[in-house]
Design a protein around this motif. Structure first.
Motif, PDB file in Angstrom:
ATOM      1  N   PRO A  19      22.413  28.443  65.027  1.00 27.76           N
ATOM      2  CA  PRO A  19      21.954  29.299  66.128  1.00 27.76           C
ATOM      3  C   PRO A  19      20.507  28.978  66.438  1.00 27.76           C
ATOM      4  O   PRO A  19      19.727  28.613  65.552  1.00 27.76           O
ATOM      5  CB  PRO A  19      22.104  30.714  65.555  1.00 27.76           C
ATOM      6  CG  PRO A  19      22.030  30.537  64.069  1.00 27.76           C
ATOM      7  CD  PRO A  19      22.647  29.203  63.790  1.00 27.76           C
ATOM      8  N   GLY A  20      20.144  29.099  67.694  1.00 27.94           N
ATOM      9  CA  GLY A  20      18.763  28.809  68.074  1.00 27.94           C
ATOM     10  C   GLY A  20      18.627  28.623  69.565  1.00 27.94           C
ATOM     11  O   GLY A  20      19.598  28.734  70.321  1.00 27.94           O
ATOM     12  N   ASP A  21      17.415  28.332  69.974  1.00 27.77           N
ATOM     13  CA  ASP A  21      17.149  28.065  71.382  1.00 27.77           C
ATOM     14  C   ASP A  21      17.972  26.872  71.848  1.00 27.77           C
ATOM     15  O   ASP A  21      17.931  25.793  71.229  1.00 27.77           O
ATOM     16  CB  ASP A  21      15.656  27.799  71.571  1.00 27.77           C
ATOM     17  CG  ASP A  21      15.315  27.372  72.977  1.00 27.77           C
ATOM     18  OD1 ASP A  21      15.405  28.205  73.897  1.00 27.77           O
ATOM     19  OD2 ASP A  21      14.976  26.182  73.157  1.00 27.77           O
ATOM     20  N   ALA A  22      18.710  27.047  72.943  1.00 28.79           N
ATOM     21  CA  ALA A  22      19.640  26.007  73.389  1.00 28.79           C
ATOM     22  C   ALA A  22      18.935  24.695  73.685  1.00 28.79           C
ATOM     23  O   ALA A  22      19.410  23.616  73.301  1.00 28.79           O
ATOM     24  CB  ALA A  22      20.401  26.485  74.622  1.00 28.79           C
ATOM     25  N   ALA A  23      17.786  24.753  74.343  1.00 30.66           N
ATOM     26  CA  ALA A  23      17.074  23.529  74.698  1.00 30.66           C
ATOM     27  C   ALA A  23      16.594  22.800  73.449  1.00 30.66           C
ATOM     28  O   ALA A  23      16.670  21.558  73.361  1.00 30.66           O
ATOM     29  CB  ALA A  23      15.906  23.859  75.615  1.00 30.66           C
ATOM     30  N   THR A  24      16.106  23.549  72.469  1.00 30.47           N
ATOM     31  CA  THR A  24      15.597  22.942  71.237  1.00 30.47           C
ATOM     32  C   THR A  24      16.707  22.257  70.464  1.00 30.47           C
ATOM     33  O   THR A  24      16.571  21.098  70.029  1.00 30.47           O
ATOM     34  CB  THR A  24      14.930  24.012  70.351  1.00 30.47           C
ATOM     35  OG1 THR A  24      13.855  24.605  71.068  1.00 30.47           O
ATOM     36  CG2 THR A  24      14.417  23.414  69.059  1.00 30.47           C
ATOM     37  N   VAL A  25      17.812  22.970  70.268  1.00 35.38           N
ATOM     38  CA  VAL A  25      18.920  22.408  69.509  1.00 35.38           C
ATOM     39  C   VAL A  25      19.500  21.193  70.225  1.00 35.38           C
ATOM     40  O   VAL A  25      19.730  20.137  69.627  1.00 35.38           O
ATOM     41  CB  VAL A  25      20.013  23.474  69.278  1.00 35.38           C
ATOM     42  CG1 VAL A  25      21.213  22.855  68.549  1.00 35.38           C
ATOM     43  CG2 VAL A  25      19.459  24.654  68.482  1.00 35.38           C
ATOM     44  N   THR A  26      19.716  21.329  71.520  1.00 31.04           N
ATOM     45  CA  THR A  26      20.324  20.238  72.288  1.00 31.04           C
ATOM     46  C   THR A  26      19.434  19.006  72.328  1.00 31.04           C
ATOM     47  O   THR A  26      19.924  17.875  72.248  1.00 31.04           O
ATOM     48  CB  THR A  26      20.641  20.718  73.711  1.00 31.04           C
ATOM     49  OG1 THR A  26      21.591  21.789  73.642  1.00 31.04           O
ATOM     50  CG2 THR A  26      21.214  19.596  74.558  1.00 31.04           C
ATOM     51  N   GLN A  27      18.142  19.210  72.452  1.00 34.51           N
ATOM     52  CA  GLN A  27      17.214  18.072  72.478  1.00 34.51           C
ATOM     53  C   GLN A  27      17.369  17.216  71.234  1.00 34.51           C
ATOM     54  O   GLN A  27      17.445  15.983  71.318  1.00 34.51           O
ATOM     55  CB  GLN A  27      15.780  18.579  72.581  1.00 34.51           C
ATOM     56  CG  GLN A  27      14.722  17.474  72.506  1.00 34.51           C
ATOM     57  CD  GLN A  27      13.298  18.035  72.419  1.00 34.51           C
ATOM     58  OE1 GLN A  27      13.065  19.215  72.671  1.00 34.51           O
ATOM     59  NE2 GLN A  27      12.363  17.197  72.044  1.00 34.51           N
TER      60      GLN A  27
END
Length: 539
Positions: free
Chosen positions: A238-246
């Motif tokens: 779980p986490g900020d979508a942009a951070t994880v996806t990056q």
């Protein structure tokens, strides 16, 4: 395919007053209401609780905190990727039946001691009534686990022909690298399936759950661990979508995306993967189910009562927060007065409130962002000259994010609420002249960029035939005299095309085929002893 006997769909419990399941669920709801769960980032065998957390609150009582969810940053995502890559070395070498045993045990656990734990978490965290939770976090998820094993066995049985002296076979290898599962808030079953389907086929997974579904999703991960899933096979980030996806899309080991969410986000992921394509070891598999502007089309021969019930359930169950929800309807003028009367009466009597009150038909929408977005569309309907609210239209966020079921009559079939996805309990209706059936068929097909679900209601067989033909590409799941929601695993494989996704049909072998990279193996048992061919023999 072989003659694999398919499982039986999990029966839906009724939760009638006095039933055992109702008593057990009520007790579990009270237990979960009395605690705040600490949800970690799960990387391999490690559970990481960082200082950065996000609260999971009840949609129907937003001051009540159910859980605190640790947020994965770039270091944690990197470790999750490493754990997935490391785990695949062993996991992919397990026999298929050994992997299948994990998920079959998980299904039995969910059908038994875990059933009401998942149901309660889905009700409280995602705002589902008992009926909606039961068909989702219990029945559909159990069905995914069991049917996918059966579908995978069918795939394993698909083998090539062998000729004399030669043995041919297909090996269904996993992809090289890890699969990124990005899952939505609205279905616990989708969250579980997006992670488990690739894993069943030998892949390992980095799972990014929606923040608002983190409670039920984390409980399901714990269930999988109890069923014997090894560490690192499914990593929970779980986490900020942009951070994880990056971090995920920057990894050379990225091999696939299993996604359910908005079309905009899927577009963004696809573009980013395309930019990073030279980094990857192979072409990644991108599988996505996205938006919908799902239609109900009625012919003048439609049964009014059947049609009306389908509109009420299809548009308003789970507050319209289904990608398959009925969002636009086309009703002939001869039927509209009777249909309108039934819709207005239903909106007036529908009970909305907290999910702990089993007499409620609907509850609150998922969060403040959704509440504001839906209210924006209601404001548009109230101010637009071509739309009129004929039932509902109010909202209240004092204690929970409640939107009243709303019916909008649009004099313009291209009004905003007829075209754009709202994802709330809002049904827009265009009333057309009975004689304009052919014209309305084209209108249904051309109004929306999506093609997820749709339904046609008619008693005249010729009308059904013409609709089935004209709307062939308008919906990946097409319903005749039934609401456009409620696809059942093994019965109605689910997915749409156009801007609704890649149509890889969850709940069928088609989806599982996306998570394998077949290898053809030829073994020659009797080899030729000369390079010469018969035509070369001298006369």
């Amino acid at each position: 395919m072989n003659n694999e006997i398919l499982p039986v769909n999990e029966p839906v419990l009724t939760y009638r007053p006095g039933s055992d399941e109702r008593s057990i669920l009520s007790a579990e709801l009270n237990t979960q209401l009395s605690a705040v769960v600490e949800i970690p980032v799960v990387v391999g065998a490690r559970r990481i609780v960082s200082g950065d957390t996000v609260a999971v609150t009840r949609p129907d009582q937003h001051a009540h905190v159910l859980a605190q969810v640790a947020q994965a940053g770039l270091p944690e995502v990197g470790r999750a990727i490493d754990a997935a890559v490391e785990a695949q070395c062993d996991w992919s070498r397990w026999s298929f039946e050994d992997r299948a045993a994990v998920f079959l045990k998980a299904a039995d656990l969910l059908a038994g001691p875990w059933r009401q734990r998942l149901n309660a978490a889905t009700m409280l965290g995602q705002g589902k009534t008992v009926q909606q939770a039961e068909i989702d976090s219990a029945c559909e998820l159990i069905d995914f686990l069991r049917f996918n094993v059966s579908f995978a066995r069918q795939i394993q049985s698909m083998q090539p022909v062998s000729s004399k002296g030669v043995g041919n076979s297909l090996e269904y290898r996993p992809l090289e690298g890890f699969v990124y599962a990005v899952t939505p808030f609205n279905f616990t079953a989708i969250g579980g399936n997006l992670a488990c389907a690739p894993a069943l086929m030998g892949n390992t997974v980095v799972w990014k759950p929606a923040a608002t579904a983190a409670l039920s999703n984390y409980l399901f991960l714990q269930l999988l661990e109890e069923a014997g899933l090894p560490p690192g096979v499914i990593n929970f980030v779980p986490g900020d979508a942009a951070t994880v996806t990056q971090a995920v899309l920057a990894s050379s080991e990225f091999a696939g995306l299993h996604f359910t969410g908005s079309t905009t986000v899927f577009d963004s992921l696809w573009r980013s993967a395309s930019i990073n394509l030279p980094l990857y070891r192979g072409y990644p598999r991108l599988v996505g189910e996205t938006g919908g502007k799902d239609f109900v089309l009625a012919h003048r021969s439609a049964d009014v009562d059947t049609l009306s019930i389908a509109l009420i359930r299809g548009a308003f169950e789970y507050q319209g927060q289904k990608c398959s929800a009925a969002s636009r309807a086309y009703i002939p003028s001869s039927l509209w007065p009777a249909v309108k009367e039934r819709l207005v009466a239903a909106v007036a009597e529908i009970r909305a409130g907290r999910v702990t009150d089993f007499e409620n038909f609907i509850s609150a929408v998922i969060d403040r962002k959704a509440f504001s977005r839906i209210n924006g569309y209601l404001d548009v309907a109230k101010s637009d000259a071509v739309t009129q609210i004929v039932a509902g239209g109010s909202s209240d966020d004092e204690s929970g994010y409640f939107i009243e079921p709303t019916v909008i009559e649009a004099s313009d079939p291209l009004a905003v609420t007829m075209r754009e996805e709202i994802f709330g309990p809002v049904l827009s209706v265009y009333v057309y002249p009975d004689a304009k059936w052919d014209e309305v068929l084209r209108l249904v097909d051309e109004t929306s960029p999506y093609a997820l679900t749709g339904a046609v209601f008619a008693q005249e067989r010729s009308a059904l035939a013409s609709a089935r033909d004209a709307l062939r590409f308008s919906a990946g799941n097409f319903y005749i005299n039934d609401k456009p929601t409620g696809a059942v695993v093994g019965q109605q494989p689910f997915g749409g095309a156009r801007r609704s996704g890649t149509n890889d049909k969850a709940g069928s072998p088609l989806n599982l085929l996306r998570w394998v990279s077949p290898r053809t193996i030829k073994e020659t048992r009797i080899a030729d002893r000369s390079y010469a061919y018969p035509h070369m023999v001298a006369l």
